[in-house]
Enzyme design. Structure first.
Site, PDB file in Angstrom:
ATOM      1  N   GLU A  91       0.832  -1.208   0.000  1.00 23.53           N
ATOM      2  CA  GLU A  91       0.000   0.000   0.000  1.00 23.53           C
ATOM      3  C   GLU A  91       0.863   1.253   0.000  1.00 23.53           C
ATOM      4  OE1 GLU A  91      -3.238  -1.965   3.106  1.00 23.53           O
ATOM      5  OE2 GLU A  91      -2.204  -0.114   3.604  1.00 23.53           O
ATOM      6  N   CYS A 104       2.863   8.483   1.582  1.00 21.68           N
ATOM      7  CA  CYS A 104       3.272   7.572   2.645  1.00 21.68           C
ATOM      8  C   CYS A 104       3.656   6.246   1.990  1.00 21.68           C
ATOM      9  CB  CYS A 104       2.103   7.395   3.611  1.00 21.68           C
ATOM     10  SG  CYS A 104       2.451   6.260   4.956  1.00 21.68           S
ATOM     11  N   CYS A 111       5.177  -6.991   8.091  1.00 21.14           N
ATOM     12  CA  CYS A 111       6.056  -6.380   9.094  1.00 21.14           C
ATOM     13  C   CYS A 111       6.232  -7.347  10.257  1.00 21.14           C
ATOM     14  CB  CYS A 111       5.441  -5.069   9.593  1.00 21.14           C
ATOM     15  SG  CYS A 111       6.498  -4.184  10.777  1.00 21.14           S
ATOM     16  N   CYS A 115       3.625  -4.713  16.598  1.00 20.95           N
ATOM     17  CA  CYS A 115       2.955  -3.762  17.495  1.00 20.95           C
ATOM     18  C   CYS A 115       1.499  -4.193  17.672  1.00 20.95           C
ATOM     19  CB  CYS A 115       3.043  -2.346  16.947  1.00 20.95           C
ATOM     20  SG  CYS A 115       4.743  -1.774  16.789  1.00 20.95           S
ATOM     21  N   CYS A 335      -2.346   1.851   8.420  1.00 19.75           N
ATOM     22  CA  CYS A 335      -1.340   1.029   7.751  1.00 19.75           C
ATOM     23  C   CYS A 335      -1.798  -0.413   7.662  1.00 19.75           C
ATOM     24  CB  CYS A 335      -0.039   1.007   8.547  1.00 19.75           C
ATOM     25  SG  CYS A 335       0.378   2.558   9.279  1.00 19.75           S
TER      26      CYS A 335
HETATM   27  N1  SAH Z   1       7.621   0.727  11.439  1.00 18.65           N
HETATM   28  C1  SAH Z   1       7.709   2.149  11.447  1.00 18.65           C
HETATM   29  C2  SAH Z   1       6.970   2.831  10.309  1.00 18.65           C
HETATM   30  C3  SAH Z   1       5.611   2.317   9.954  1.00 18.65           C
HETATM   31  S1  SAH Z   1       4.292   2.624  11.092  1.00 18.65           S
HETATM   32  C4  SAH Z   1       7.292   2.704  12.774  1.00 18.65           C
HETATM   33  O1  SAH Z   1       6.890   1.926  13.636  1.00 18.65           O
HETATM   34  O2  SAH Z   1       7.408   3.894  12.988  1.00 18.65           O
HETATM   35  C5  SAH Z   1       4.029   4.361  10.951  1.00 18.65           C
HETATM   36  C6  SAH Z   1       3.268   4.950  12.123  1.00 18.65           C
HETATM   37  O3  SAH Z   1       1.882   4.608  12.075  1.00 18.65           O
HETATM   38  C7  SAH Z   1       3.788   4.455  13.452  1.00 18.65           C
HETATM   39  O4  SAH Z   1       3.915   5.499  14.354  1.00 18.65           O
HETATM   40  C8  SAH Z   1       2.685   3.495  13.843  1.00 18.65           C
HETATM   41  O5  SAH Z   1       2.708   3.254  15.203  1.00 18.65           O
HETATM   42  C9  SAH Z   1       1.460   4.204  13.354  1.00 18.65           C
HETATM   43  N2  SAH Z   1       0.255   3.370  13.298  1.00 18.65           N
HETATM   44  C10 SAH Z   1       0.169   2.036  13.200  1.00 18.65           C
HETATM   45  N3  SAH Z   1      -1.116   1.629  13.222  1.00 18.65           N
HETATM   46  C11 SAH Z   1      -1.873   2.739  13.323  1.00 18.65           C
HETATM   47  C12 SAH Z   1      -3.277   2.967  13.395  1.00 18.65           C
HETATM   48  N4  SAH Z   1      -4.147   1.972  13.366  1.00 18.65           N
HETATM   49  N5  SAH Z   1      -3.699   4.258  13.486  1.00 18.65           N
HETATM   50  C13 SAH Z   1      -2.815   5.277  13.495  1.00 18.65           C
HETATM   51  N6  SAH Z   1      -1.488   5.114  13.421  1.00 18.65           N
HETATM   52  C14 SAH Z   1      -1.006   3.861  13.343  1.00 18.65           C
END
Ligand code: SAH
Length: 345
Positions: A91, A104, A111, A115, A335
């Site tokens: 995406e 973006c 990944c 998280c 994401c």
């Molecule tokens: N792996 C990297 C970059 C990708 S995630 C990182 O962790 O920074 C990019 C951002 O989007 C991160 O801050 C992540 O925590 C956030 N993110 C992930 N899921 C999300 C969601 N459902 N709503 C809003 N932000 C989200």
């Protein structure tokens, strides 16, 4: 086998030309055709000798990403689902801000960071994206914008994947995108977001590049961070902040901390107090991010009142803070969401 032309940075191209006894100045022409004029065939590179065009045709392909589907939000946010050569889906998102268009990008297929709140990790990492696949996301979105006579001015590496888990390809792709004969997106208009891979933050600090660094913090103490982000089990906040301080001292750049607001999880007074302590003395600010709900996850977004309240608490404590505009609320904007939903059919 033919090579993907977008995998080459300017030095690679110069080396190729030299090796084949071709005059070096053609490198600039080729880069301009690929990235400024954005042609998809060597035939169209009309100021190159025909012999050279044929040679390039023999050695390289100029691929495009296959668009599988897209979703357009009422606020202009457009989410693209692209299919790669091997069938993998990624995406990329175009966002429209007052300051211009921003894309973006994804850096991996799936990944591994795991998280607990994030949709990207629903698919484990399949592989890293190649240099060309990262470059192509930018080029393709710019080609869509060309139809409207608009320019892509900003990039965030905040799509699926952990950029610092694909460090070399990410750095090489950004150098191509940033190159004056290519897309020329300014380094200060490019932000790399990491969940906090500490050794890579040290490496990045020594890289001597001007890209912005954003750290996904999301928690104000180790215990909570471990619950939300498995990476916190590998690196404590103490270790993370030592790396950040090193980066900060070496580069003299302002750091962004991303902080998702999760209802009743990380939006309490205690969290504001702890954040104040953590950021003390750092040239940094916190970007509060409204959480995009993910069906498969149990978290909910802090409501408007709690969000503004948390913002105020940080302000009162003298912490620099911004509130991210919510984008693409009516599409699968988080994401990994579009792909996750697409895969389900
Ligand atoms: N792996 C990297 C970059 C990708 S995630 C990182 O962790 O920074 C990019 C951002 O989007 C991160 O801050 C992540 O925590 C956030 N993110 C992930 N899921 C999300 C969601 N459902 N709503 C809003 N932000 C989200």
């Amino acid at each position: 086998m033919k090579q993907v032309v977008y995998d080459l940075n300017f030095d690679d191209l110069k080396e190729y030309l030299e090796k084949n006894g071709i005059k070096a100045f053609h490198g600039k022409q080729i880069f301009k055709w690929l990235y400024e004029k954005r042609v998809k065939s060597f035939d169209l590179m009309s100021d190159l000798p025909i012999k050279l065009r044929e040679k390039l045709e023999e050695d390289f392909i100029i691929p495009s990403l296959e668009l599988v589907t897209k979703q357009v939000s009422s606020d202009g946010t457009t989410k693209y689902l692209f299919k790669l050569e091997d069938g993998a889906l990624i995406e990329s998102v175009l966002m429209v801000f007052d300051y211009g268009n921003s894309a973006c990008l994804s850096t991996q297929v799936g990944c591994n960071m795991g998280c607990s709140f994030c949709a990207s990790g629903l698919l484990k990492k399949q592989r890293n994206l190649s240099v060309g696949e990262i470059v192509l996301q930018v080029l393709q979105i710019q080609i869509y914008l060309d139809e409207k006579g608009e320019r892509l001015g900003n990039l965030v590496l905040m799509g699926t994947g952990e950029p610092f888990d694909n460090y070399d390809n990410v750095m090489k792709a950004l150098a191509i995108i940033n190159h004056p004969f290519a897309l020329e997106i300014g380094a200060r208009h490019i932000s790399i977001s990491t969940c906090g891979l500490v050794p890579m933050i040290y490496r990045f600090a020594d890289e001597g590049v001007q890209y912005n660094l954003a750290i996904s913090l999301h928690a104000s103490n180790d215990e909570l961070r471990k619950e939300l982000m498995p990476v916190a089990k590998a690196y404590s906040l103490k270790e993370l902040f030592a790396a950040i301080k090193y980066y900060s001292e070496k580069n003299n750049r302002r750091i962004t901390f991303e902080y998702l607001l999760l209802n009743d999880v990380n939006d309490q007074t205690k969290n504001a107090d702890e954040l104040k302590e953590l950021l003390h003395g750092l040239n940094a600010y916190i970007n509060l991010i409204p959480y995009n709900t993910v069906k498969e996850k149990d978290y909910s977004s802090s409501g408007e009142r709690a969000t503004l309240n948390f913002y105020d608490m940080l302000k009162k404590r003298g912490v620099a803070v911004t509130l991210r505009q919510k984008k693409g609320d009516d599409i699968d904007a988080a994401c990994g969401q579009l792909r996750a939903n697409y895969n389900k059919g």
